[in-house]
Design a protein around this motif. Sequence first.
Motif, PDB file in Angstrom:
ATOM      1  N   SER A   1      54.997 -65.172   9.807  1.00  0.00           N
ATOM      2  CA  SER A   1      54.097 -65.951   9.510  1.00  0.00           C
ATOM      3  C   SER A   1      54.211 -67.119  10.263  1.00  0.00           C
ATOM      4  O   SER A   1      55.401 -67.715  11.119  1.00  0.00           O
ATOM      5  CB  SER A   1      53.986 -66.010   8.091  1.00  0.00           C
TER       6      SER A   1
ATOM      7  N   THR B   1      49.581 -63.164   6.767  1.00  0.00           N
ATOM      8  CA  THR B   1      49.553 -62.704   4.950  1.00  0.00           C
ATOM      9  C   THR B   1      49.508 -61.261   5.264  1.00  0.00           C
ATOM     10  O   THR B   1      49.849 -60.753   6.473  1.00  0.00           O
ATOM     11  CB  THR B   1      48.854 -62.684   4.176  1.00  0.00           C
ATOM     12  N   MET B   2      50.562 -60.769   3.945  1.00  0.00           N
ATOM     13  CA  MET B   2      50.667 -58.873   4.394  1.00  0.00           C
ATOM     14  C   MET B   2      49.552 -58.414   4.475  1.00  0.00           C
ATOM     15  O   MET B   2      49.720 -57.256   5.403  1.00  0.00           O
ATOM     16  CB  MET B   2      51.875 -58.447   3.337  1.00  0.00           C
ATOM     17  N   ASP B   3      48.814 -58.935   4.103  1.00  0.00           N
ATOM     18  CA  ASP B   3      47.041 -57.344   3.867  1.00  0.00           C
ATOM     19  C   ASP B   3      46.607 -58.286   5.463  1.00  0.00           C
ATOM     20  O   ASP B   3      46.070 -56.831   5.772  1.00  0.00           O
ATOM     21  CB  ASP B   3      46.277 -58.525   3.139  1.00  0.00           C
TER      22      ASP B   3
ATOM     23  N   GLY C   1      55.591 -63.371   4.180  1.00  0.00           N
ATOM     24  CA  GLY C   1      55.631 -64.043   2.287  1.00  0.00           C
ATOM     25  C   GLY C   1      55.625 -65.534   2.045  1.00  0.00           C
ATOM     26  O   GLY C   1      54.859 -65.352   1.046  1.00  0.00           O
TER      27      GLY C   1
ATOM     28  N   GLU D   1      53.266 -66.877   3.108  1.00  0.00           N
ATOM     29  CA  GLU D   1      51.913 -67.486   3.096  1.00  0.00           C
ATOM     30  C   GLU D   1      51.384 -66.330   1.475  1.00  0.00           C
ATOM     31  O   GLU D   1      50.779 -67.788   0.855  1.00  0.00           O
ATOM     32  CB  GLU D   1      50.524 -67.612   3.914  1.00  0.00           C
ATOM     33  N   ASP D   2      52.205 -65.642   1.268  1.00  0.00           N
ATOM     34  CA  ASP D   2      51.556 -64.475   0.385  1.00  0.00           C
ATOM     35  C   ASP D   2      51.749 -65.620  -0.692  1.00  0.00           C
ATOM     36  O   ASP D   2      51.118 -65.366  -1.797  1.00  0.00           O
ATOM     37  CB  ASP D   2      52.475 -63.061   0.356  1.00  0.00           C
TER      38      ASP D   2
ATOM     39  N   PHE E   1      49.943 -63.936  -7.590  1.00  0.00           N
ATOM     40  CA  PHE E   1      50.727 -63.345  -6.044  1.00  0.00           C
ATOM     41  C   PHE E   1      51.193 -61.989  -6.994  1.00  0.00           C
ATOM     42  O   PHE E   1      52.276 -62.560  -8.047  1.00  0.00           O
ATOM     43  CB  PHE E   1      52.076 -64.147  -5.404  1.00  0.00           C
TER      44      PHE E   1
ATOM     45  N   PHE F   1      52.961 -56.387  -2.742  1.00  0.00           N
ATOM     46  CA  PHE F   1      53.169 -57.088  -1.978  1.00  0.00           C
ATOM     47  C   PHE F   1      54.964 -55.624  -1.290  1.00  0.00           C
ATOM     48  O   PHE F   1      54.589 -55.804  -0.005  1.00  0.00           O
ATOM     49  CB  PHE F   1      54.495 -58.385  -1.802  1.00  0.00           C
TER      50      PHE F   1
END
Length: 199
Positions: free
Chosen positions: A20, A50-52, A75, A77-78, A84, A89
């Motif tokens: 990221s 992000t992870m998504d 991670g 940004e997550d 969270f 995650f």
Amino acid sequence: MTFKQLNSKVKNGNIVFFGSSYLAGFPVAELAKMYGLDEEIYNRSIANLTMDQVQSYLNLCVLDFMPGKVFLNIGEEDIKIGGFNMDNFISKYVWLLYTIHTKTKATIYILPVMSSSPMASALNTALEELANKYGCKYIDTIPALTSERPVLRTFELLKAYLRTHPLNFADAMEAGNNVFFDNNNSMTNPTLAGSHALS
């Protein structure tokens, strides 16, 4: 030029960084050349990722390369998102590792979220456990946060792992001890991290 256009000219089996914001601004390819490394390194990190969003970019930024090594840094940004969920995650991170493991022969290196916040510290502990459990390597680059030259310090912590040929004695000692020194006295500008490394 887009990643898709750049990818059409790369060779398989090289090194890919996928992360990221921190890695998106990290000039790893330029620093490798300045330190005399001849490995081909491709930084396919995306600011604010992000992870998504990872699944949407995974083929383009990692799998299409059929890399020999993959460095992951997801991670940061997550943990900024309200509510969270650590377990959720980590389950998605497991999917990411499984996908890379099954679709490539790459060695996977997991990097911590570069922050000293309590949330980041908790996540980094979980990431280290994840690396140990799923046959990856965790590289602790957190000491770079307190360095006077954090960009160069981070690179020094990564340098030994970037080599695709056997380590010499000095690099083996560096990798084992996580004690690194800047031996390029002519480099006096550690502020290169503002540029994106796309080569």
